[in-house]
Design an enzyme around this catalytic site. Structure first.
Site, PDB file in Angstrom:
ATOM      1  N   ASN A  12      55.419   2.239  24.695  1.00  0.00           N
ATOM      2  CA  ASN A  12      55.480   3.267  23.651  1.00  0.00           C
ATOM      3  C   ASN A  12      56.632   2.887  22.732  1.00  0.00           C
ATOM      4  O   ASN A  12      57.796   3.042  23.103  1.00  0.00           O
ATOM      5  CB  ASN A  12      55.722   4.637  24.312  1.00  0.00           C
ATOM      6  CG  ASN A  12      55.974   5.741  23.294  1.00  0.00           C
ATOM      7  OD1 ASN A  12      55.771   5.546  22.096  1.00  0.00           O
ATOM      8  ND2 ASN A  12      56.416   6.896  23.775  1.00  0.00           N
ATOM      9  N   TRP A  13      56.288   2.379  21.560  1.00  0.00           N
ATOM     10  CA  TRP A  13      57.335   1.880  20.654  1.00  0.00           C
ATOM     11  C   TRP A  13      58.016   3.006  19.884  1.00  0.00           C
ATOM     12  O   TRP A  13      58.975   2.774  19.185  1.00  0.00           O
ATOM     13  CB  TRP A  13      56.744   0.822  19.703  1.00  0.00           C
ATOM     14  CG  TRP A  13      56.710  -0.552  20.310  1.00  0.00           C
ATOM     15  CD1 TRP A  13      56.689  -0.863  21.644  1.00  0.00           C
ATOM     16  CD2 TRP A  13      56.718  -1.815  19.610  1.00  0.00           C
ATOM     17  NE1 TRP A  13      56.687  -2.224  21.817  1.00  0.00           N
ATOM     18  CE2 TRP A  13      56.694  -2.836  20.603  1.00  0.00           C
ATOM     19  CE3 TRP A  13      56.729  -2.182  18.268  1.00  0.00           C
ATOM     20  CZ2 TRP A  13      56.704  -4.198  20.255  1.00  0.00           C
ATOM     21  CZ3 TRP A  13      56.715  -3.536  17.931  1.00  0.00           C
ATOM     22  CH2 TRP A  13      56.709  -4.532  18.914  1.00  0.00           C
ATOM     23  N   LYS A  14      57.487   4.224  19.984  1.00  0.00           N
ATOM     24  CA  LYS A  14      58.061   5.373  19.267  1.00  0.00           C
ATOM     25  C   LYS A  14      58.259   5.004  17.787  1.00  0.00           C
ATOM     26  O   LYS A  14      57.440   4.263  17.249  1.00  0.00           O
ATOM     27  CB  LYS A  14      59.357   5.823  19.957  1.00  0.00           C
ATOM     28  CG  LYS A  14      59.148   6.044  21.465  1.00  0.00           C
ATOM     29  CD  LYS A  14      60.272   6.771  22.134  1.00  0.00           C
ATOM     30  CE  LYS A  14      59.944   6.946  23.622  1.00  0.00           C
ATOM     31  NZ  LYS A  14      60.925   7.767  24.322  1.00  0.00           N
ATOM     32  N   HIS A  93      53.276  13.877  24.190  1.00  0.00           N
ATOM     33  CA  HIS A  93      54.571  13.323  24.589  1.00  0.00           C
ATOM     34  C   HIS A  93      55.639  14.408  24.463  1.00  0.00           C
ATOM     35  O   HIS A  93      55.574  15.245  23.568  1.00  0.00           O
ATOM     36  CB  HIS A  93      54.922  12.111  23.716  1.00  0.00           C
ATOM     37  CG  HIS A  93      56.107  11.359  24.229  1.00  0.00           C
ATOM     38  ND1 HIS A  93      57.400  11.790  24.013  1.00  0.00           N
ATOM     39  CD2 HIS A  93      56.213  10.231  24.979  1.00  0.00           C
ATOM     40  CE1 HIS A  93      58.232  10.941  24.608  1.00  0.00           C
ATOM     41  NE2 HIS A  93      57.534   9.996  25.196  1.00  0.00           N
ATOM     42  N   GLU A  95      58.491  14.370  23.312  1.00  0.00           N
ATOM     43  CA  GLU A  95      59.165  14.427  22.005  1.00  0.00           C
ATOM     44  C   GLU A  95      58.312  15.191  20.997  1.00  0.00           C
ATOM     45  O   GLU A  95      58.835  15.877  20.116  1.00  0.00           O
ATOM     46  CB  GLU A  95      59.499  12.998  21.533  1.00  0.00           C
ATOM     47  CG  GLU A  95      60.647  12.415  22.354  1.00  0.00           C
ATOM     48  CD  GLU A  95      60.649  10.913  22.518  1.00  0.00           C
ATOM     49  OE1 GLU A  95      59.959  10.202  21.762  1.00  0.00           O
ATOM     50  OE2 GLU A  95      61.356  10.434  23.440  1.00  0.00           O
ATOM     51  N   GLU A 163      56.008  12.030  32.940  1.00  0.00           N
ATOM     52  CA  GLU A 163      57.303  11.637  32.395  1.00  0.00           C
ATOM     53  C   GLU A 163      58.282  12.802  32.505  1.00  0.00           C
ATOM     54  O   GLU A 163      58.243  13.722  31.668  1.00  0.00           O
ATOM     55  CB  GLU A 163      57.168  11.243  30.923  1.00  0.00           C
ATOM     56  CG  GLU A 163      56.246  10.071  30.680  1.00  0.00           C
ATOM     57  CD  GLU A 163      56.545   9.385  29.355  1.00  0.00           C
ATOM     58  OE1 GLU A 163      56.832   8.191  29.378  1.00  0.00           O
ATOM     59  OE2 GLU A 163      56.514  10.057  28.311  1.00  0.00           O
ATOM     60  N   GLY A 169      64.694   7.865  28.331  1.00  0.00           N
ATOM     61  CA  GLY A 169      65.780   7.291  27.544  1.00  0.00           C
ATOM     62  C   GLY A 169      67.165   7.527  28.107  1.00  0.00           C
ATOM     63  O   GLY A 169      68.164   7.275  27.428  1.00  0.00           O
ATOM     64  N   SER A 202      62.595   5.847  31.697  1.00  0.00           N
ATOM     65  CA  SER A 202      63.586   4.840  32.109  1.00  0.00           C
ATOM     66  C   SER A 202      63.044   3.785  33.062  1.00  0.00           C
ATOM     67  O   SER A 202      63.772   3.285  33.925  1.00  0.00           O
ATOM     68  CB  SER A 202      64.839   5.523  32.699  1.00  0.00           C
ATOM     69  OG  SER A 202      65.494   6.286  31.704  1.00  0.00           O
ATOM     70  N   GLY A 223      59.139   3.099  27.340  1.00  0.00           N
ATOM     71  CA  GLY A 223      59.658   3.217  25.984  1.00  0.00           C
ATOM     72  C   GLY A 223      60.560   2.049  25.644  1.00  0.00           C
ATOM     73  O   GLY A 223      60.096   0.962  25.300  1.00  0.00           O
ATOM     74  N   GLY A 224      61.871   2.260  25.772  1.00  0.00           N
ATOM     75  CA  GLY A 224      62.862   1.275  25.334  1.00  0.00           C
ATOM     76  C   GLY A 224      62.597  -0.143  25.827  1.00  0.00           C
ATOM     77  O   GLY A 224      62.710  -1.102  25.050  1.00  0.00           O
TER      78      GLY A 224
HETATM   79  P1  PGA Z   1      61.894   5.314  28.070  1.00  0.00           P
HETATM   80  O1  PGA Z   1      60.766   6.182  27.328  1.00  0.00           O
HETATM   81  O2  PGA Z   1      61.184   4.250  28.867  1.00  0.00           O
HETATM   82  O3  PGA Z   1      62.717   4.747  26.943  1.00  0.00           O
HETATM   83  O4  PGA Z   1      62.666   6.238  28.947  1.00  0.00           O
HETATM   84  C1  PGA Z   1      59.544   6.493  27.962  1.00  0.00           C
HETATM   85  C2  PGA Z   1      58.700   7.360  27.063  1.00  0.00           C
HETATM   86  O5  PGA Z   1      59.218   8.259  26.393  1.00  0.00           O
HETATM   87  O6  PGA Z   1      57.455   7.174  26.995  1.00  0.00           O
END
Ligand code: PGA
Length: 244
Positions: A12-14, A93, A95, A163, A169, A202, A223-224
């Site tokens: 997930n590149w956000k 998600h 967010e 999640e 994050g 994470s 994500g990251g």
């Molecule tokens: P993260 O994000 O791996 O950076 O914790 C995961 C996500 O929000 O899908």
């Protein structure tokens, strides 16, 4: 543990990435080729079309409108994502739920929109830190599943991503025992035991193997660590090794 459920490493590149980052994507595509698992990357919509030729990757969006088209300035619909080469889309998600006020009902409508466009929905669920500390994780997840997963989910059209909001994050994760128990609970809530359930929050090269070894974990939503081939590659290989 090997099952016939789909095994998925999803990035997930956000809101990260411009055309300059397509080189990272090309490297990830090379890694994905021949792995025997599904490697998905949910890109900013602006990068979907430029990435279209990378056929070893399943491309995805990160959100879609509940409506297929119309007067919704700034929104992107599921058919538009599909038109640009997406096969999957993240919905719900945390967010989006927290920053854009998306309720379970809105998320359910987005899942339906994804299905109607022929996209697989990656439905995200997860408890906040307050809910976790209060011991409410399982009822929160049950309510999110009841409210945001419409009738008609199959292993082909839906992937669940668990999640924990407090793990996204932050570098924090639940213990592997907690993840195992939570995934087993989620599976028991689903209409079809064949749905894949990903863990997200994470995920890193350091913890991926231990998480992917758990019986009800069918992969990760990352994500990251998915932004760079250097960190996503060992995660892809960890999933492959856990499910040969
Ligand atoms: P993260 O994000 O791996 O950076 O914790 C995961 C996500 O929000 O899908």
């Amino acid at each position: 543990m090997t099952t016939d459920r789909r095994k998925i490493a999803a990035g997930n590149w956000k809101m990260n990435g411009t055309q300059a980052d397509l080189a990272q994507l090309a490297t990830i595509a090379t890694v994905a080729r021949g792995t025997g698992i599904e490697v998905m990357i949910c890109l900013p919509a602006t990068l979907l079309h430029p990435a279209h030729g990378m056929t070893s990757l399943v491309l995805g969006g990160q959100d879609c409108a509940p409506q297929p088209k119309g007067a919704f300035t700034g929104d992107i619909s599921a058919p538009m994502l599909r038109d640009c080469g997406a096969q999957v889309v993240i919905v719900g998600h945390s967010e989006r739920r927290a920053l854009h006020g998306e309720t379970d009902a809105v998320v359910a409508a987005k899942v339906e929109a994804a299905w109607a466009a022929g996209l697989t929905a990656i439905l995200c669920i997860g408890e906040t830190e307050v809910q976790y500390r209060a011991g409410n994780t399982l009822p929160v997840l049950a309510a999110q599943i009841a409210g945001s997963l419409p009738e008609g989910a199959t292993a082909a059209n839906t992937i669940i991503a668990y999640e924990p909001v407090w793990a996204i994050g932050t570098g924090l994760t639940p213990s592997t025992d907690e993840i195992a128990q939570t995934h087993a609970f989620i599976r028991a809530q689903l209409p079809d035991a064949g749905l894949s359930i990903l863990y997200g929050g994470s995920v890193s090269p350091a913890n991926a193997a231990a998480i992917f070894a758990l019986a009800d974990v069918d992969g990760g939503l990352v994500g990251g660590a998915s932004l760079k081939a250097e960190t996503f590659t060992p995660i892809i290989h960890a999933l492959e090794a856990a499910h040969v």
